[in-house]
Design a protein around this motif. Structure first.
Motif, PDB file in Angstrom:
ATOM      1  N   ALA A   1       0.888  -1.261  -0.003  1.00 22.70           N
ATOM      2  CA  ALA A   1      -0.130  -0.028   0.069  1.00 22.70           C
ATOM      3  C   ALA A   1       0.829   1.048   0.083  1.00 22.70           C
ATOM      4  N   LEU A   2       2.053   1.364   0.872  1.00 21.92           N
ATOM      5  CA  LEU A   2       2.806   2.450   0.944  1.00 21.92           C
ATOM      6  C   LEU A   2       3.506   2.807  -0.558  1.00 21.92           C
ATOM      7  N   ARG A   3       3.969   1.510  -1.231  1.00 24.07           N
ATOM      8  CA  ARG A   3       4.615   1.436  -2.540  1.00 24.07           C
ATOM      9  C   ARG A   3       3.595   2.091  -3.762  1.00 24.07           C
ATOM     10  N   LEU A   4       2.314   1.877  -3.443  1.00 24.63           N
ATOM     11  CA  LEU A   4       1.342   2.320  -4.452  1.00 24.63           C
ATOM     12  C   LEU A   4       1.118   3.841  -3.956  1.00 24.63           C
ATOM     13  N   ALA A   5       1.203   4.377  -2.928  1.00 33.39           N
ATOM     14  CA  ALA A   5       0.881   5.515  -2.416  1.00 33.39           C
ATOM     15  C   ALA A   5       2.194   6.505  -2.868  1.00 33.39           C
ATOM     16  N   GLU A   6       3.391   5.921  -2.961  1.00 33.08           N
ATOM     17  CA  GLU A   6       4.690   6.681  -3.320  1.00 33.08           C
ATOM     18  C   GLU A   6       4.558   6.848  -4.802  1.00 33.08           C
ATOM     19  N   LEU A   7       3.883   5.989  -5.698  1.00 36.35           N
ATOM     20  CA  LEU A   7       3.923   6.114  -6.942  1.00 36.35           C
ATOM     21  C   LEU A   7       2.774   7.101  -7.418  1.00 36.35           C
TER      22      LEU A   7
ATOM     23  N   ALA B   1      -6.537   9.234   7.136  1.00 36.52           N
ATOM     24  CA  ALA B   1      -5.385   9.584   6.348  1.00 36.52           C
ATOM     25  C   ALA B   1      -4.103   9.121   7.213  1.00 36.52           C
ATOM     26  N   VAL B   2      -3.074   8.330   6.677  1.00 32.31           N
ATOM     27  CA  VAL B   2      -1.959   7.701   7.290  1.00 32.31           C
ATOM     28  C   VAL B   2      -1.081   8.975   7.478  1.00 32.31           C
ATOM     29  N   THR B   3      -0.605   9.495   8.654  1.00 38.36           N
ATOM     30  CA  THR B   3       0.380  10.323   8.999  1.00 38.36           C
ATOM     31  C   THR B   3       1.608  10.421   8.373  1.00 38.36           C
ATOM     32  N   GLY B   4       1.823  11.562   7.595  1.00 35.38           N
ATOM     33  CA  GLY B   4       3.097  11.553   6.660  1.00 35.38           C
ATOM     34  C   GLY B   4       3.244  10.653   5.537  1.00 35.38           C
ATOM     35  N   VAL B   5       2.068  10.258   5.055  1.00 36.17           N
ATOM     36  CA  VAL B   5       2.209   9.476   3.729  1.00 36.17           C
ATOM     37  C   VAL B   5       0.736  10.020   2.685  1.00 36.17           C
TER      38      VAL B   5
ATOM     39  N   GLY C   1      11.877  -5.908  12.300  1.00 37.18           N
ATOM     40  CA  GLY C   1      10.590  -6.363  11.778  1.00 37.18           C
ATOM     41  C   GLY C   1       9.859  -5.054  11.029  1.00 37.18           C
ATOM     42  N   MET C   2       8.768  -5.176  10.340  1.00 34.27           N
ATOM     43  CA  MET C   2       8.232  -3.978   9.729  1.00 34.27           C
ATOM     44  C   MET C   2       7.283  -3.206  10.622  1.00 34.27           C
ATOM     45  N   VAL C   3       7.381  -2.602  11.542  1.00 32.57           N
ATOM     46  CA  VAL C   3       6.363  -1.936  12.451  1.00 32.57           C
ATOM     47  C   VAL C   3       7.061  -0.523  12.285  1.00 32.57           C
ATOM     48  N   GLY C   4       6.057   0.397  11.881  1.00 30.64           N
ATOM     49  CA  GLY C   4       6.514   1.822  11.730  1.00 30.64           C
ATOM     50  C   GLY C   4       6.898   2.164  10.465  1.00 30.64           C
ATOM     51  N   LEU C   5       6.596   3.316  10.056  1.00 28.67           N
ATOM     52  CA  LEU C   5       6.627   3.907   8.668  1.00 28.67           C
ATOM     53  C   LEU C   5       8.201   3.739   8.174  1.00 28.67           C
TER      54      LEU C   5
END
Length: 382
Positions: free
Chosen positions: A36-42, A71-75, A286-290
């Motif tokens: 989801a973050l990758r798509l938002a960055e695109l 809205a996710v803070t900072g993204v 781990g993948m916890v946190g932006l």
């Protein structure tokens, strides 16, 4: 195979809807959030939805979420929500009962509220919220992609099978009541469920990502899911292998872990192996946190891994003492519980076999819809 958006480290998410599903603990939330973050960055507008009652999207995204898009803070472009079964049930009950308040006697209203107080209503309410998102309601219209981070496999398969089941039920039953409420005149529900069925079966609209670790139990569950989804008409599937380990030394444990994974992949079911796939390495953090999610997506800027100081710990001597305590009581009920992937089934099976080997009559049961205690034992035990 190579993912055209992000190389081979993440599965391809190009369709409007994407579901991340798999055995507990395989990394569904991590890969769903990273995708989801990758798509938002695109530059895409993305809604990330958790259907897991034990959702931890709040912690991973560092944003307090509710049942409406936040809205996710900072993204920029990324929003998320949690489907809360209890909140959905309360809203559903009021939607069913509310129009009759002040019209019917208080006793009748009380009776209706009691009818909508069971587990069936909770399940249907959560399903209704899911179906409306999938059918395309006012919430999803503002987004280019809707990414679903789902509960472990058994719950998700049930969720995905409900649109077809309830759609058929409403077609053949037009009178009476159910936990959907009075059946007569439920045209809105029929249209919603029909649209959800069509969306799930549309390969240009929906992708289901089967997340699995490279181990036998996770791959078995992914294959079973593939078969059941095919029966539901869901065929646009991709396989996301998570935690693929490449040893960087001749360490005995590292080599054994890599060998075990290689053997599991070598014996992967043929049709599962034929799916388009991605492979995510075994991560040192781990993948916890932006920050962690971004470090995964952009490894060139990832901070170095600091060596941890040696710790002196006392390791418990296994389950023997617990089995002794259970045996001393002579009878009783033992329940194992915890987060997905922590080893509940393994511990329960080990205790059951230990007690049986001591001459006790033991029933090993599961309340998990994904039910794989037989895989844990892998043999008949008297």
């Amino acid at each position: 195979m190579i993912d055209p958006i992000s190389g081979d480290r993440l599965p391809a998410v190009e369709t409007r809807f994407a579901f991340f599903t798999g055995k507990g603990g395989v990394g569904k939330t991590s890969l769903a959030c990273a995708s989801a973050l990758r798509l938002a960055e695109l530059g895409r507008r993305v809604l990330l939805v958790s259907t897991d009652p034990a959702s931890n999207l709040d912690e991973v995204l560092e944003t307090t979420l509710g049942t409406m898009p936040t809205a996710v803070t900072g993204v920029a472009g990324l929003s998320a929500l949690n489907v809360d079964p209890e909140a959905a049930a309360a809203a559903y009950r009021e939607r069913m009962v509310g129009p009759y308040r002040g019209v019917l006697p208080a006793a009748a209203i009380s009776n209706m509220e009691e009818q909508f107080s069971g587990g069936c209503t909770v399940e249907i309410a959560a399903f209704d919220a899911f179906a409306e998102l999938l059918a395309g309601n006012e919430i999803t219209r503002a987004f280019d992609h809707v990414v679903f981070d789902t509960a472990p496999t058994g719950h998700t398969l049930r969720l995905l099978s409900l649109p077809s089941a309830w759609s058929d039920f409403l077609v053949t039953n037009t009178t009476g009541t159910s936990c959907l409420g009075p059946l007569a005149g439920l045209e809105k529900n029929k249209a919603t469920y029909r649209a959800a069925v069509q969306a799930l079966a549309d390969e240009d609209l929906t992708t289901v990502v089967l997340v699995a670790r490279p181990d036998l139990s996770a791959l078995r569950e992914a294959e079973r899911t593939r078969c059941e989804l095919a029966d539901l008409g869901v065929r646009h599937l991709v396989l996301a292998l998570n935690g693929v380990f490449q040893p960087a030394s001749e360490d005995t444990v590292a080599l054994a872990m890599a060998s075990r994974q290689a053997q599991a992949l070598q014996h992967m079911p043929e049709r599962l192996a034929a799916l388009r796939r991605s492979a995510t390495g075994f991560l040192p953090r781990g993948m916890v946190g932006l920050a962690s999610l971004r470090a995964f997506l952009h490894p060139a800027v990832a901070p170095p891994v600091r060596a941890m100081p040696a710790l002196s710990v006392s390791v418990p001597g296994g389950l023997g003492a617990i089995v002794d305590d259970v045996e001393a009581a002579g009878h009783g009920l033992v329940m194992t519980m915890g987060k997905g992937g922590v080893g509940k089934t393994t511990v329960a099976a080990a205790m059951a076999v230990a007690l049986a080997s001591r001459g006790h009559r033991v029933v090993l049961s599961t309340t998990d819809p994904a039910a794989h205690v037989d895989w844990a034992i892998d043999e008949e035990v008297p």
